[in-house]
Write a protein that holds these residues in place. Structure first.
Motif, PDB file in Angstrom:
ATOM      1  N   GLY A   1       0.811  -1.208   0.000  1.00  0.00           N
ATOM      2  CA  GLY A   1       0.000   0.000   0.000  1.00  0.00           C
ATOM      3  C   GLY A   1       0.842   1.256   0.000  1.00  0.00           C
ATOM      4  O   GLY A   1       0.534   2.232  -0.697  1.00  0.00           O
TER       5      GLY A   1
ATOM      6  N   GLY B   1       0.809   3.974  -2.926  1.00  0.00           N
ATOM      7  CA  GLY B   1       0.565   5.388  -2.659  1.00  0.00           C
ATOM      8  C   GLY B   1       1.640   6.272  -3.255  1.00  0.00           C
ATOM      9  O   GLY B   1       1.346   7.342  -3.816  1.00  0.00           O
TER      10      GLY B   1
ATOM     11  N   GLY C   1       0.163  -0.298  -8.996  1.00  0.00           N
ATOM     12  CA  GLY C   1       0.028  -0.899  -7.674  1.00  0.00           C
ATOM     13  C   GLY C   1       0.041  -2.411  -7.740  1.00  0.00           C
ATOM     14  O   GLY C   1       0.730  -3.086  -6.946  1.00  0.00           O
TER      15      GLY C   1
ATOM     16  N   CYS D   1      -4.449  -6.235  -3.316  1.00  0.00           N
ATOM     17  CA  CYS D   1      -4.007  -5.222  -2.345  1.00  0.00           C
ATOM     18  C   CYS D   1      -3.365  -4.033  -3.046  1.00  0.00           C
ATOM     19  O   CYS D   1      -3.590  -2.875  -2.672  1.00  0.00           O
TER      20      CYS D   1
ATOM     21  N   GLY E   1      -4.845  -0.283  -2.833  1.00  0.00           N
ATOM     22  CA  GLY E   1      -4.056   0.855  -2.382  1.00  0.00           C
ATOM     23  C   GLY E   1      -4.054   1.987  -3.394  1.00  0.00           C
ATOM     24  O   GLY E   1      -4.145   3.166  -3.039  1.00  0.00           O
TER      25      GLY E   1
ATOM     26  N   SER F   1      -7.495   3.695  -3.358  1.00  0.00           N
ATOM     27  CA  SER F   1      -7.623   4.423  -2.098  1.00  0.00           C
ATOM     28  C   SER F   1      -6.851   5.730  -2.145  1.00  0.00           C
ATOM     29  O   SER F   1      -7.344   6.781  -1.720  1.00  0.00           O
TER      30      SER F   1
ATOM     31  N   PRO G   1     -10.435   4.944   1.574  1.00  0.00           N
ATOM     32  CA  PRO G   1      -9.923   3.587   1.817  1.00  0.00           C
ATOM     33  C   PRO G   1     -10.947   2.479   1.602  1.00  0.00           C
ATOM     34  O   PRO G   1     -10.604   1.418   1.089  1.00  0.00           O
TER      35      PRO G   1
ATOM     36  N   SER H   1      -3.551  -2.394   3.131  1.00  0.00           N
ATOM     37  CA  SER H   1      -2.968  -1.752   1.958  1.00  0.00           C
ATOM     38  C   SER H   1      -3.692  -0.452   1.625  1.00  0.00           C
ATOM     39  O   SER H   1      -3.058   0.579   1.342  1.00  0.00           O
ATOM     40  N   ALA H   2      -5.024  -0.476   1.662  1.00  0.00           N
ATOM     41  CA  ALA H   2      -5.805   0.718   1.333  1.00  0.00           C
ATOM     42  C   ALA H   2      -5.527   1.850   2.315  1.00  0.00           C
ATOM     43  O   ALA H   2      -5.352   3.014   1.916  1.00  0.00           O
TER      44      ALA H   2
ATOM     45  N   ALA I   1      -1.870   3.261   1.850  1.00  0.00           N
ATOM     46  CA  ALA I   1      -1.744   4.104   0.655  1.00  0.00           C
ATOM     47  C   ALA I   1      -2.347   5.482   0.885  1.00  0.00           C
ATOM     48  O   ALA I   1      -1.766   6.505   0.494  1.00  0.00           O
TER      49      ALA I   1
END
Length: 584
Positions: free
Chosen positions: A29, A33, A141, A165, A169, A172, A178, A204-205, A208
């Motif tokens: 994540g 991000g 991602g 995941c 991320g 998000s 998220p 992960s969300a 990120a």
């Protein structure tokens, strides 16, 4: 792909300890991000340089462009076309996206492919093509996640979860939402929601989103004006809106394909098709500049503004055409944000048009939010994903219920009449048949060639029944394969039929051959083979190398095929529920 021979303990810990797996998901994540932040900055920088807008401003919110700026999408198209031409010279396979990777390849996704997609998406959006960035975000991602998972030599299902995941991320971070990112991962990338996947996907969300906030690159959440109080009576008109959104979704997806085929029928070289598409988009933008880029700025303007029905209709039509021209001509990107923007326009058009005939007034803001969600679900899929986006944007639980209801209506219509989301439809046009990210790769890899037995005894078709009876007495075998003088498959002899009293012992076995044209090929998957068994009602069939030479290479029984299918199906179900054994 190399593994990490110096870190065997890390591999074991990640594979066997859920907490370590969640930490790895959070790391993915963080990287997702960072990737979204970098891609977003580069795109905004291109907008600023090329269109003279501020780094914090949105391209689609500008009031007008010059004639010189109208040529910028064509320049970007030329660059995208050249990049695609260069890539095609050095590779023969197509670029795999996260949905296809999880459905067919066990989550195996090339990081170099992801970098190519990300670069082309930045070029496309940065030069003003009417495409969104979300496809590039999720590609990066997921590509990072797949790379890390394979470096650790993780199990197939673990790789698939981590790919989800990475996509979660990315979404998000892109929307500062998220729960939206998490359910994007569940519904669109992993293909199933289970307790075992909740912790890593949510980790992960959240990671990120926190990265983009710490870096100050978090985008503004979709800002929705205050929502009025709603009641159960307000559901009915939005069911109609959901149906309308479903109809429009199918039309938009088909239009993109028609434009793509239109460019192909002109026999225009693929390298310059994006430039021609960009030229057309630029021409539209001279009159309706809001069609440029994904539409972030224009969406916020339309949510807060009060355009007339004619203005909304013009903008809706122009955006649909610009998006179809962009994607159909070869620009890289997606329709996620474009579908949100178009949904807002559709919702407001619906409210203005229906208010005179509805017994209850339809609020423009509510209709815009419901239209936004419904059209996005029809095109992209994921009703829960878009419902959470509406919830995180408005903070209103009541409208989220209406959004979910209308979105399901749109999803049902699209599934029953069309059957694909935009991503899977593009694969279908290319020749694939998958309709979601659910893992069917194992089904394709379980082939007849893997299941058959190769110790095949054959007899010549010219052999007499009397000689056949000597070679194969009753009880020695159930079936025997016959071949002609060129060693080509001729059919199967059922041994009990060879001993039938009415059979002429002086005749050859050609008179009692069965399944002369029923055979299996090594490349057939288990599902295809099972359908042939069902049609022929045979318990065993010969396997030939191909239908032309018909050389017998093996035998396969229906009972063995069904047993192997059941074993693999059970393994896939246990993997989806997080019940895979520690070692495979």
């Amino acid at each position: 792909m190399p593994h990490l021979p110096r870190l065997p303990r890390l591999q074991i810990v990640v594979r066997r300890r859920e907490a370590a797996f969640v930490v790895l998901a959070a790391l993915i994540g963080v990287l997702a991000g960072l990737a979204v932040s970098a891609m977003g900055f580069l795109t905004q920088l291109l907008h600023s340089i090329l269109y003279d807008v501020g780094l914090m401003d949105r391209l689609s919110a500008i009031g007008e462009i010059t004639r010189e700026q109208a040529l910028i999408p064509a320049v970007g198209g030329l660059l995208v076309g050249l990049s695609a031409w260069l890539i095609a010279r050095f590779r023969t396979s197509h670029l795999v996206d996260p949905i296809e990777a999880n459905a067919l390849h066990g989550g195996r996704l090339s990081l170099s492919d992801s970098l190519i997609v990300a670069g082309q998406t930045i070029l496309s959006n940065g030069f003003g093509a009417s495409v969104g960035m979300e496809a590039g975000y999720t590609q990066m991602g997921s590509g990072i996640a797949s790379r890390l998972a394979r470096l650790l030599n993780l199990r197939r299902n673990d790789v698939r979860v981590l790919v989800g995941c990475g996509a979660a991320g990315a979404i998000s971070a892109a929307f500062n939402a998220p729960f939206t990112g998490a359910f994007y991962g569940f519904e669109l990338i992993i293909g199933v929601y289970s307790i075992a996947t909740v912790a890593p996907v949510m980790a992960s969300a959240l990671a990120a989103m926190l990265v983009t906030r710490l870096l100050g690159t978090a985008p503004n959440m979709i800002e929705v004006p205050p929502i009025p109080n709603l009641s159960a009576a307000d559901y009915f008109p939005f069911l109609i809106l959901g149906l309308v959104a479903g109809i429009m979704s199918v039309g938009i997806m088909r239009l993109v394909t028609l434009v793509e085929r239109g460019f192909a029928t002109t026999r225009c070289p693929p390298v310059i098709r994006p430039a021609l598409g960009g030229l057309a988009v630029g021409a539209i933008a001279l009159f309706v500049p809001q069609v440029l880029s994904a539409g972030h700025g224009a969406l916020h303007v339309e949510l807060e503004g009060g355009s007339t029905l004619a203005a909304l209709g013009l903008l809706f039509g122009a955006k649909v055409v610009a998006a179809a021209l962009s994607l159909g001509s070869g620009f890289r990107g997606g329709l996620f944000f474009a579908s949100l923007f178009l949904g807002v326009l559709l919702g407001k058009i619906f409210a203005i048009a229906m208010n005179p005939v509805m017994p209850l007034a339809v609020d423009l803001t509510v209709s815009a939010v419901v239209g936004m969600a419904s059209l996005a679900v029809g095109i992209v899929g994921g009703p829960l994903t878009v419902t959470f986006l509406a919830l995180e944007a408005t903070g209103d639980l009541t409208i989220s219920g209406i959004v979910l209801t209308a979105s399901i209506m749109a999803a049902i219509f699209v599934r029953q009449t069309f059957g694909y989301s935009f991503s899977t439809w593009r694969m279908h046009v290319r020749g694939e048949t998958i309709r979601s990210a659910q893992d069917v790769g194992w089904l394709r890899s379980l082939t007849v060639g893997r299941m058959m037995r190769g110790d095949v005894k054959t007899v010549p078709v010219s052999l007499s029944l009397a000689e056949f009876r000597k070679r194969y007495p009753l009880g020695s075998a159930q079936r025997v394969v016959a071949v002609d003088e060129s060693e080509r498959y001729a059919g199967i002899v059922l041994v009990p039929e060879a001993f039938a009293p009415e059979a002429d012992a002086k005749a050859n076995i050609a008179s009692i051959l069965r399944y002369k044209d029923d055979m299996l090929l090594p490349a057939m998957n288990v599902k295809h083979a099972a359908s042939i068994f069902d049609q022929t009602q045979s318990e065993e069939l010969a396997v030939v190398d191909n239908r032309l030479s018909r050389k017998v290479v093996g035998l396969l029984t229906e009972s063995h095929l069904l047993r192997r299918y059941s074993e693999e199906l059970d393994k896939a179900h246990r993997g989806a529920l997080g019940e895979e054994p520690a070692e495979e």
